[in-house]
Write a protein that holds these residues in place. Structure first.
Motif, PDB file in Angstrom:
ATOM      1  N   GLN A 124     100.595 -45.195   2.126  1.00  0.00           N
ATOM      2  CA  GLN A 124     100.299 -46.371   2.945  1.00  0.00           C
ATOM      3  C   GLN A 124      98.926 -46.268   3.591  1.00  0.00           C
ATOM      4  O   GLN A 124      98.193 -47.259   3.686  1.00  0.00           O
ATOM      5  CB  GLN A 124     101.374 -46.546   4.017  1.00  0.00           C
ATOM      6  CG  GLN A 124     102.732 -46.946   3.467  1.00  0.00           C
ATOM      7  CD  GLN A 124     103.842 -46.740   4.481  1.00  0.00           C
ATOM      8  OE1 GLN A 124     103.675 -47.003   5.664  1.00  0.00           O
ATOM      9  NE2 GLN A 124     104.995 -46.265   4.020  1.00  0.00           N
ATOM     10  N   ALA A 142      96.442 -47.049   0.972  1.00  0.00           N
ATOM     11  CA  ALA A 142      96.459 -48.492   0.714  1.00  0.00           C
ATOM     12  C   ALA A 142      95.656 -49.237   1.766  1.00  0.00           C
ATOM     13  O   ALA A 142      94.890 -50.165   1.452  1.00  0.00           O
ATOM     14  CB  ALA A 142      97.899 -49.000   0.694  1.00  0.00           C
ATOM     15  N   GLU A 163      97.461 -52.458  -3.587  1.00  0.00           N
ATOM     16  CA  GLU A 163      98.818 -52.770  -4.016  1.00  0.00           C
ATOM     17  C   GLU A 163      99.435 -51.613  -4.781  1.00  0.00           C
ATOM     18  O   GLU A 163     100.628 -51.315  -4.631  1.00  0.00           O
ATOM     19  CB  GLU A 163      98.839 -54.035  -4.866  1.00  0.00           C
ATOM     20  CG  GLU A 163     100.239 -54.433  -5.297  1.00  0.00           C
ATOM     21  CD  GLU A 163     100.308 -55.802  -5.960  1.00  0.00           C
ATOM     22  OE1 GLU A 163     101.396 -56.151  -6.466  1.00  0.00           O
ATOM     23  OE2 GLU A 163      99.285 -56.521  -5.968  1.00  0.00           O
ATOM     24  N   TYR A 222     100.620 -49.187  -2.196  1.00  0.00           N
ATOM     25  CA  TYR A 222     101.805 -49.684  -1.490  1.00  0.00           C
ATOM     26  C   TYR A 222     103.049 -49.548  -2.360  1.00  0.00           C
ATOM     27  O   TYR A 222     104.129 -49.183  -1.882  1.00  0.00           O
ATOM     28  CB  TYR A 222     101.620 -51.141  -1.082  1.00  0.00           C
ATOM     29  CG  TYR A 222     100.802 -51.326   0.174  1.00  0.00           C
ATOM     30  CD1 TYR A 222     101.138 -50.661   1.351  1.00  0.00           C
ATOM     31  CD2 TYR A 222      99.700 -52.177   0.178  1.00  0.00           C
ATOM     32  CE1 TYR A 222     100.387 -50.831   2.505  1.00  0.00           C
ATOM     33  CE2 TYR A 222      98.941 -52.357   1.333  1.00  0.00           C
ATOM     34  CZ  TYR A 222      99.291 -51.677   2.492  1.00  0.00           C
ATOM     35  OH  TYR A 222      98.547 -51.847   3.626  1.00  0.00           O
ATOM     36  N   ARG A 223     102.903 -49.840  -3.656  1.00  0.00           N
ATOM     37  CA  ARG A 223     104.054 -49.743  -4.561  1.00  0.00           C
ATOM     38  C   ARG A 223     104.436 -48.277  -4.811  1.00  0.00           C
ATOM     39  O   ARG A 223     105.625 -47.954  -4.953  1.00  0.00           O
ATOM     40  CB  ARG A 223     103.766 -50.471  -5.870  1.00  0.00           C
ATOM     41  CG  ARG A 223     103.665 -51.986  -5.680  1.00  0.00           C
ATOM     42  CD  ARG A 223     103.701 -52.745  -6.978  1.00  0.00           C
ATOM     43  NE  ARG A 223     103.625 -54.188  -6.759  1.00  0.00           N
ATOM     44  CZ  ARG A 223     104.664 -54.954  -6.385  1.00  0.00           C
ATOM     45  NH1 ARG A 223     105.855 -54.405  -6.224  1.00  0.00           N
ATOM     46  NH2 ARG A 223     104.500 -56.254  -6.201  1.00  0.00           N
ATOM     47  N   SER A 279     104.094 -46.007  -2.589  1.00  0.00           N
ATOM     48  CA  SER A 279     104.773 -45.641  -1.349  1.00  0.00           C
ATOM     49  C   SER A 279     106.239 -46.021  -1.414  1.00  0.00           C
ATOM     50  O   SER A 279     107.118 -45.212  -1.085  1.00  0.00           O
ATOM     51  CB  SER A 279     104.100 -46.345  -0.165  1.00  0.00           C
ATOM     52  OG  SER A 279     104.831 -46.145   1.024  1.00  0.00           O
ATOM     53  N   LEU A 280     106.515 -47.238  -1.866  1.00  0.00           N
ATOM     54  CA  LEU A 280     107.898 -47.701  -1.954  1.00  0.00           C
ATOM     55  C   LEU A 280     108.674 -46.932  -3.020  1.00  0.00           C
ATOM     56  O   LEU A 280     109.854 -46.615  -2.847  1.00  0.00           O
ATOM     57  CB  LEU A 280     107.927 -49.203  -2.265  1.00  0.00           C
ATOM     58  CG  LEU A 280     109.305 -49.857  -2.263  1.00  0.00           C
ATOM     59  CD1 LEU A 280     109.986 -49.666  -0.910  1.00  0.00           C
ATOM     60  CD2 LEU A 280     109.195 -51.337  -2.602  1.00  0.00           C
ATOM     61  N   ASN A 284     108.921 -50.439   2.866  1.00  0.00           N
ATOM     62  CA  ASN A 284     109.306 -51.791   2.456  1.00  0.00           C
ATOM     63  C   ASN A 284     108.489 -52.862   3.174  1.00  0.00           C
ATOM     64  O   ASN A 284     107.964 -53.787   2.541  1.00  0.00           O
ATOM     65  CB  ASN A 284     110.797 -52.009   2.715  1.00  0.00           C
ATOM     66  CG  ASN A 284     111.680 -51.447   1.623  1.00  0.00           C
ATOM     67  OD1 ASN A 284     111.958 -52.104   0.623  1.00  0.00           O
ATOM     68  ND2 ASN A 284     112.114 -50.205   1.796  1.00  0.00           N
ATOM     69  N   LEU A 295     104.636 -53.060   2.137  1.00  0.00           N
ATOM     70  CA  LEU A 295     104.386 -53.820   0.911  1.00  0.00           C
ATOM     71  C   LEU A 295     104.644 -55.300   1.143  1.00  0.00           C
ATOM     72  O   LEU A 295     103.897 -56.159   0.664  1.00  0.00           O
ATOM     73  CB  LEU A 295     105.268 -53.298  -0.233  1.00  0.00           C
ATOM     74  CG  LEU A 295     105.164 -54.071  -1.561  1.00  0.00           C
ATOM     75  CD1 LEU A 295     103.721 -54.127  -2.051  1.00  0.00           C
ATOM     76  CD2 LEU A 295     106.073 -53.442  -2.615  1.00  0.00           C
ATOM     77  N   PHE A 333     101.726 -56.834   2.850  1.00  0.00           N
ATOM     78  CA  PHE A 333     100.609 -56.979   1.916  1.00  0.00           C
ATOM     79  C   PHE A 333     100.814 -58.208   1.026  1.00  0.00           C
ATOM     80  O   PHE A 333      99.900 -59.013   0.841  1.00  0.00           O
ATOM     81  CB  PHE A 333     100.474 -55.729   1.052  1.00  0.00           C
ATOM     82  CG  PHE A 333      99.461 -55.863  -0.053  1.00  0.00           C
ATOM     83  CD1 PHE A 333      98.112 -55.702   0.206  1.00  0.00           C
ATOM     84  CD2 PHE A 333      99.866 -56.185  -1.341  1.00  0.00           C
ATOM     85  CE1 PHE A 333      97.166 -55.846  -0.806  1.00  0.00           C
ATOM     86  CE2 PHE A 333      98.927 -56.328  -2.365  1.00  0.00           C
ATOM     87  CZ  PHE A 333      97.578 -56.169  -2.096  1.00  0.00           C
ATOM     88  N   THR A 376     107.592 -61.685  -1.591  1.00  0.00           N
ATOM     89  CA  THR A 376     107.890 -61.110  -0.277  1.00  0.00           C
ATOM     90  C   THR A 376     109.368 -61.278   0.055  1.00  0.00           C
ATOM     91  O   THR A 376     110.040 -60.331   0.488  1.00  0.00           O
ATOM     92  CB  THR A 376     107.041 -61.783   0.815  1.00  0.00           C
ATOM     93  OG1 THR A 376     105.660 -61.712   0.471  1.00  0.00           O
ATOM     94  CG2 THR A 376     107.272 -61.113   2.158  1.00  0.00           C
TER      95      THR A 376
END
Length: 340
Positions: free
Chosen positions: A239, A242, A255, A258-259, A261-262, A272, A275, A278, A288
């Motif tokens: 994160q 990102a 992105e 962020y993905r 990270s998830l 969660n 992202l 974002f 979203t």
């Protein structure tokens, strides 16, 4: 988010500030005592408290606690008068006096913190000076005839000093433990923060280079995470990366982080909503909603985050509706006017 990341994000994404508050539960409240009047007190009670505070101030005006106490009770009294529908000139006069004493209070705190720094020059003491200067600048920005810019510039200069110390201290720590992922991640924050505040003072500073360096440091921190490191910790480093990528304008890379990270911590709340924020910032409402809904389905109704996610979904749905039907409010207003 990094030390300066939140401030820069707000500057670049003002329209989304409220959304981020909801998604990230950022309870940011800087009110200098403006919390509203206490209904258990009467005007006479407040007048007595103000008189007592003035007396204490007169006896020891160099004590920061005494000055702060007077400022606080004046601010509360102004809020009480406003709630009590008092004359607005009276409210403003009391409120302005509260600001005057807050300005004085933070000035005293700056002096104390500066003395501490002179006695021991390190990150913690320099950061304390900068923090009090930032508070004083905000107070001055609310005072008639003042904008706080000069104090804000001083605060930025002290932040440069603080972050320079921070980098030196972290590098000293790394010399003893070169693989510590937490130190490396902190160094990423400090590196980006130093450049940010340097840029605030001089627009010619190449801030993107520092963000790219911070991203590399985040990558190192991620690589040094062993199997015993909680997934949420590793996800937080993605994160950070990102956020730095966003600040350079590279949203594609942001992105990806962020993905990742998830993917690293799919059950983590921060992963969660980061992202989601974002995607929402890119007006990708359906994605979203889909992301938040999927996450909500993994939570029980008594989970502390459940209600927050429910509220967030409702808010994003409302934003989507407003975006898809921009004339709805206008038409409703017109219809309401016709009916009247």
């Amino acid at each position: 988010m990094s030390i300066m990341g939140m401030r820069e994000w707000f500057r670049k994404n003002r329209v989304l500030m409220l959304v981020v508050f909801i998604l990230l539960l950022a309870g940011l409240l800087i009110s200098y005592g403006h919390f509203g009047g206490n209904t258990t007190y009467t005007a006479a009670d407040y007048e007595k408290m103000v008189a007592d505070a003035r007396e204490a101030y007169a006896a020891n005006s160099s004590d920061p606690a005494t000055v702060q106490a007077l400022a606080s009770i004046l601010a509360d009294y102004a809020a009480f008068l406003n709630d009590d529908k008092a004359d607005q000139e009276t409210v403003k006069a009391v409120d302005d006096e509260a600001l005057k004493y807050y300005n004085e209070y933070y000035g005293l705190m700056v002096l104390d913190a500066t003395e501490s720094y002179q006695a021991e020059q390190n990150y913690a003491n320099a950061y304390m000076v900068a923090s009090y200067l930032q508070q004083r600048a905000q107070v001055q920005s609310m005072m008639d005839g003042m904008d706080g810019k000069a104090i804000s510039d001083q605060a930025n200069q002290w932040m440069v000093t603080a972050m320079t110390h921070r980098i030196d201290e972290l590098n000293a720590d790394l010399a003893e433990n070169s693989t510590d992922h937490t130190i490396i991640a902190d160094l990423a924050d400090a590196t980006a923060a130093l450049a940010y505040y340097q840029h605030e003072l001089d627009a010619e500073v190449d801030i993107d280079a520092a963000y790219l360096e911070a991203i590399d440091l985040c990558e190192q921190a991620i690589e040094n995470c062993g199997n015993d490191v909680e997934p949420a910790v590793k996800a937080s480093y993605y994160q950070k990366a990102a956020n730095y990528a966003e600040n350079t304008g590279n949203n594609v890379l942001a992105e990806e982080y962020y993905r990742m990270s998830l993917e690293t911590a799919p059950a983590d709340y921060d992963a969660n909503v980061a992202l989601a924020a974002f995607l929402l910032g890119d007006n990708r409402y359906d994605e979203t909603i889909e992301l938040l809904t999927a996450y909500r389905e993994t939570l029980s109704d008594d989970d502390a985050n459940a209600a927050n996610i429910d509220s967030s979904i409702e808010y994003v749905e409302a934003l989507k509706e407003a975006a898809e039907n921009p004339d709805t409010d206008t038409e409703d207003d017109n219809n309401s006017g016709d009916a009247n």
